[in-house]
Design an enzyme around this catalytic site. Structure first.
Site, PDB file in Angstrom:
ATOM      1  N   CYS A  20       0.815  -1.209   0.000  1.00  0.00           N
ATOM      2  CA  CYS A  20       0.000   0.000   0.000  1.00  0.00           C
ATOM      3  C   CYS A  20       0.855   1.268   0.000  1.00  0.00           C
ATOM      4  O   CYS A  20       2.046   1.230   0.317  1.00  0.00           O
ATOM      5  CB  CYS A  20      -0.909   0.004   1.226  1.00  0.00           C
ATOM      6  SG  CYS A  20      -2.270   1.184   1.120  1.00  0.00           S
ATOM      7  N   ASP A  75      -5.968  -3.408  11.356  1.00  0.00           N
ATOM      8  CA  ASP A  75      -4.823  -2.505  11.420  1.00  0.00           C
ATOM      9  C   ASP A  75      -4.677  -2.010  12.844  1.00  0.00           C
ATOM     10  O   ASP A  75      -5.614  -2.095  13.647  1.00  0.00           O
ATOM     11  CB  ASP A  75      -5.065  -1.317  10.454  1.00  0.00           C
ATOM     12  CG  ASP A  75      -3.814  -0.492  10.185  1.00  0.00           C
ATOM     13  OD1 ASP A  75      -3.918   0.524   9.476  1.00  0.00           O
ATOM     14  OD2 ASP A  75      -2.722  -0.866  10.675  1.00  0.00           O
TER      15      ASP A  75
END
Ligand SMILES: O=C(O)c1ccccc1NCC(=O)[C@H](O)[C@H](O)COP(=O)(O)O
Length: 219
Positions: free
Chosen positions: A16, A135
């Site tokens: 990412c 996360d």
């Protein structure tokens, strides 16, 4: 089905926060299954539509382009989808399912893990999500390079689990063995600086991921 049974292969990999063509090409070359573009202006990895279009143009077939948003104006999401070949949306803020579903596109929902957050209940709030990304709870919503306590991850979320948050070549093996995710997601752990990926760190991360995945699939 437990995750141990579900994870019958090496976890898939999303890299990412790509901002440079050379980094994107490296990620593809090293085997990333998905590439994340951050459309959250406060992020140091933010890319505008022009930069994102140039990056997307370099992505070969069969590699997923993920468009990442945080509590974005729906008009911005729609404009991005109209301009770019985004295959999968990722909502990383406080969005509810009604917000996520309005775009009629596949999406993954990020949960910012902290003690007291019931992750099974959280996942149940997003029945239309393709997967739940776990996360760490960091300032700025994500990309913080911090791990969370993997012991907080339940045996099953009822849908595919993507593990994220502070992963790197040194810890991804343990993370995969303990959590057995369908996929992992990494940003800081393969960077030389925010938004600047490091070829050797990407290579080391992929090698560690493959080593751990082959151990797990061997049982
Ligand atoms: O990457 C960012 O800058 C970011 C900013 C705000 C919300 C989400 C963001 N990234 C989302 C991701 O999917 C990251 O890969 C994930 O948070 C893990 O990041 P890291 O801990 O740096 O590997």
């Amino acid at each position: 089905m437990s995750r141990a049974t579900a994870m019958a292969r090496i976890p898939r990999l999303k890299i990412c926060g790509l901002t440079r063509r050379e980094d994107l090409l490296c990620a593809v070359r090293e085997g990333a299954d998905a590439l994340g573009l951050v459309f959250f202006p406060p992020s140091p990895r933010y890319v505008d539509l022009r930069a994102a279009a140039a990056l997307a143009n370099a992505v070969p077939p069969f590699v997923t382009i993920v468009g990442l948003f945080v509590n974005a104006d729906p008009a911005l999401v729609r404009a991005t989808l109209a301009a770019l070949p985004i295959h999968l949306l990722q909502f990383h803020g406080d969005e509810d399912e009604g917000y996520c579903r309005q775009f009629d596109r596949p999406y993954i929902k990020a949960a910012r893990v902290r003690p007291g957050l019931d992750l099974v209940q959280y996942a149940a709030r997003f029945p239309s999500a393709q997967a739940i990304l776990l996360d760490a709870f960091v300032e700025g919503y994500g990309g913080g390079g911090k791990i969370f306590d993997w012991a907080l991850v339940p045996q099953s979320l009822g849908k595919p689990l993507i593990l994220s948050g502070g992963l790197d070549a040194d810890n991804v093996g343990e993370a995969v063995r303990r959590v057995r995710p369908a996929a992992v997601d990494v940003s800081s752990g393969v960077e030389a600086g925010k938004g600047i990926k490091d070829v050797e760190k990407i290579r080391a991360f992929v090698a560690a991921l493959r080593a751990a995945g082959s151990e797990s699939s061997d049982g």
